[in-house]
Design a protein around this motif. Structure first.
Motif, short mmCIF file in Angstrom:
data_model
loop_
_atom_site.label_atom_id
_atom_site.label_comp_id
_atom_site.label_asym_id
_atom_site.label_seq_id
_atom_site.Cartn_x
_atom_site.Cartn_y
_atom_site.Cartn_z
N LEU A 251 0.87 -1.17 0.00
CA LEU A 251 0.00 0.00 0.00
C LEU A 251 0.91 1.23 0.00
N LYS A 252 0.92 1.94 -1.14
CA LYS A 252 1.84 3.05 -1.32
C LYS A 252 1.08 4.31 -1.72
N VAL A 253 1.69 5.46 -1.42
CA VAL A 253 1.12 6.76 -1.75
C VAL A 253 1.99 7.39 -2.84
N TYR A 254 1.31 7.98 -3.85
CA TYR A 254 2.00 8.59 -4.98
C TYR A 254 1.55 10.04 -5.13
N ASP A 255 2.46 10.88 -5.65
CA ASP A 255 2.07 12.26 -5.93
C ASP A 255 1.38 12.33 -7.29
N ILE A 256 1.00 13.52 -7.69
CA ILE A 256 0.23 13.71 -8.92
C ILE A 256 1.04 13.32 -10.17
N LEU A 257 2.36 13.30 -10.05
CA LEU A 257 3.23 12.90 -11.17
C LEU A 257 3.52 11.41 -11.19
N GLY A 258 2.98 10.67 -10.22
CA GLY A 258 3.17 9.23 -10.18
C GLY A 258 4.41 8.78 -9.42
N ARG A 259 5.07 9.69 -8.73
CA ARG A 259 6.24 9.32 -7.94
C ARG A 259 5.81 8.79 -6.58
N GLU A 260 6.42 7.70 -6.15
CA GLU A 260 6.12 7.15 -4.83
C GLU A 260 6.66 8.11 -3.77
N VAL A 261 5.79 8.51 -2.84
CA VAL A 261 6.20 9.44 -1.79
C VAL A 261 6.12 8.83 -0.39
N ASN B 299 5.09 15.77 6.27
CA ASN B 299 6.25 16.21 5.49
C ASN B 299 5.94 16.40 4.01
N LEU B 300 4.67 16.34 3.63
CA LEU B 300 4.28 16.51 2.23
C LEU B 300 3.58 17.85 2.04
N ALA B 301 3.63 18.35 0.82
CA ALA B 301 2.94 19.60 0.49
C ALA B 301 1.45 19.34 0.31
N SER B 302 0.66 20.37 0.47
CA SER B 302 -0.78 20.26 0.19
C SER B 302 -0.97 19.88 -1.27
N GLY B 303 -2.00 19.11 -1.55
CA GLY B 303 -2.26 18.73 -2.93
C GLY B 303 -3.02 17.43 -3.04
N ILE B 304 -3.08 16.91 -4.26
CA ILE B 304 -3.77 15.66 -4.54
C ILE B 304 -2.75 14.53 -4.60
N TYR B 305 -3.07 13.44 -3.92
CA TYR B 305 -2.22 12.26 -3.89
C TYR B 305 -3.09 11.04 -4.22
N PHE B 306 -2.44 9.97 -4.59
CA PHE B 306 -3.13 8.72 -4.88
C PHE B 306 -2.53 7.62 -4.02
N TYR B 307 -3.36 6.70 -3.58
CA TYR B 307 -2.84 5.54 -2.87
C TYR B 307 -3.32 4.28 -3.56
N ARG B 308 -2.43 3.30 -3.66
CA ARG B 308 -2.70 2.06 -4.40
C ARG B 308 -2.37 0.86 -3.54
N ILE B 309 -3.29 -0.10 -3.55
CA ILE B 309 -3.05 -1.37 -2.89
C ILE B 309 -2.84 -2.44 -3.94
N ILE B 310 -1.87 -3.30 -3.69
CA ILE B 310 -1.66 -4.48 -4.52
C ILE B 310 -1.53 -5.65 -3.55
N ALA B 311 -2.44 -6.62 -3.67
CA ALA B 311 -2.41 -7.81 -2.83
C ALA B 311 -2.27 -9.02 -3.74
N GLU B 312 -1.31 -9.89 -3.43
CA GLU B 312 -1.05 -11.07 -4.24
C GLU B 312 -0.90 -12.29 -3.36
N GLY B 313 -1.55 -13.37 -3.76
CA GLY B 313 -1.45 -14.63 -3.04
C GLY B 313 -2.55 -15.58 -3.46
N SER B 314 -2.36 -16.86 -3.22
CA SER B 314 -3.35 -17.89 -3.56
C SER B 314 -3.78 -17.80 -5.02
N ASP B 315 -2.84 -17.51 -5.91
CA ASP B 315 -3.13 -17.38 -7.35
C ASP B 315 -4.15 -16.31 -7.64
#
Length: 97
Positions: free
Chosen positions: A37-47, A68-84
């Protein structure tokens, strides 16, 4: 009380949203596996990396601290893998200071 593992994947919208600067994110995974579970900035960089480990099937809450981040829009993505199986979902959050 007997609480069973969730039957489906779920990634909830962070709350509160907009956040100032802390918020919580709930997620559910129905099988044991590697969860990222990671957070990314508007440019797609992991922050921020909130979760990057093996998790058992269960209900979880993680806290995001954007102090420690500037005001703005961020995205968070979950990737879960297991049991095929794999689950990926991305949501938007607004950080206001």
């Amino acid at each position: 009380v007997d609480v069973k593992a969730p039957s489906d994947f779920k990634l909830s919208q962070n709350y509160p949203n907009p956040s100032n600067p802390k918020s919580k994110i709930d997620y559910e995974i129905p099988f044991d596996g590697k969860v990222s579970l990671k957070v990314y900035d508007i440019l797609g960089r992991e922050v921020f990396k909130l979760v990057d480990e093996f998790k058992s099937a269960d209900f979880y809450t993680v806290e995001f601290d954007g102090t420690n981040l500037a005001s703005g829009i961020y995205f968070y993505r979950i990737i879960a893998e297991g049991s095929d199986k794999q689950f990926t979902k991305t949501l938007k959050m607004v950080l206001v200071k």
